[in-house]
Design a protein around this motif. Structure first.
Motif, PDB file in Angstrom:
ATOM      1  N   ARG A  90      25.968  -6.976  88.125  1.00  0.00           N
ATOM      2  CA  ARG A  90      27.231  -7.003  88.869  1.00  0.00           C
ATOM      3  C   ARG A  90      27.394  -5.734  89.710  1.00  0.00           C
ATOM      4  NH1 ARG A  90      30.614 -11.189  87.195  1.00  0.00           N
ATOM      5  NH2 ARG A  90      30.165 -11.970  85.120  1.00  0.00           N
TER       6      ARG A  90
ATOM      7  N   GLU B  14      27.626  -5.514  93.780  1.00  0.00           N
ATOM      8  CA  GLU B  14      28.740  -4.891  94.495  1.00  0.00           C
ATOM      9  C   GLU B  14      28.232  -3.880  95.523  1.00  0.00           C
ATOM     10  OE1 GLU B  14      31.892  -5.393  90.809  1.00  0.00           O
ATOM     11  OE2 GLU B  14      31.296  -3.381  91.420  1.00  0.00           O
TER      12      GLU B  14
ATOM     13  N   GLU C   5      28.871 -13.955  97.970  1.00  0.00           N
ATOM     14  CA  GLU C   5      29.662 -13.405  96.868  1.00  0.00           C
ATOM     15  C   GLU C   5      30.035 -14.495  95.870  1.00  0.00           C
ATOM     16  OE1 GLU C   5      33.591 -10.632  96.089  1.00  0.00           O
ATOM     17  OE2 GLU C   5      33.237 -11.420  98.091  1.00  0.00           O
TER      18      GLU C   5
END
Length: 126
Positions: A26, A30, A66
């Motif tokens: 994650r 990002e 995303e």
């Protein structure tokens, strides 16, 4: 269940390791997303019409990326918490069905955005 009637369970250490891996994935995603947004921002230095079309396309692509990565990470994390094989199969089936619906929606929307951008870019200036 296993052949001898016992339930298959994922060991706690394995779950913890998988959780750490998902957290790292994650964070990496990002960082990738921030870089992609910066790159999409650099497209804004082009002509007004092309810029608007490229911005729309870039925004859609980033939105889809995303959503798809987040969905995959959520799915993988749900697998870590699965109690047994039937639950894993149920999760996989739901994930695949959701991804197929999402892909169809995204392809349709992207076609519309690209068509609109191409039309606007080729429209004669008045």
């Amino acid at each position: 269940m296993t052949e001898d009637g016992r339930r298959f369970e994922i060991p706690k250490d394995m779950r913890a390791m998988a959780e750490a891996g998902f957290d790292q994935a994650r964070q990496t995603f990002e960082k990738f997303l921030a870089g992609a947004e910066a790159t999409a921002g650099s497209l804004e230095e082009r002509g007004a019409t092309v810029r608007a079309g490229a911005k729309d396309i870039g925004a859609k692509v980033l939105s889809y990326a995303e959503k798809n990565v987040q969905s995959s990470l959520d799915y993988a994390q749900s697998l870590v918490h699965a109690k047994d094989l039937p639950e894993v199969l149920k999760l996989q089936s739901a994930f695949i069905q959701g991804q197929m619906r999402s892909l169809a929606e995204q392809a349709s929307e992207m076609g519309q955005v690209i068509s609109r951008a191409a039309f606007d870019a080729t429209k004669p200036k008045v």
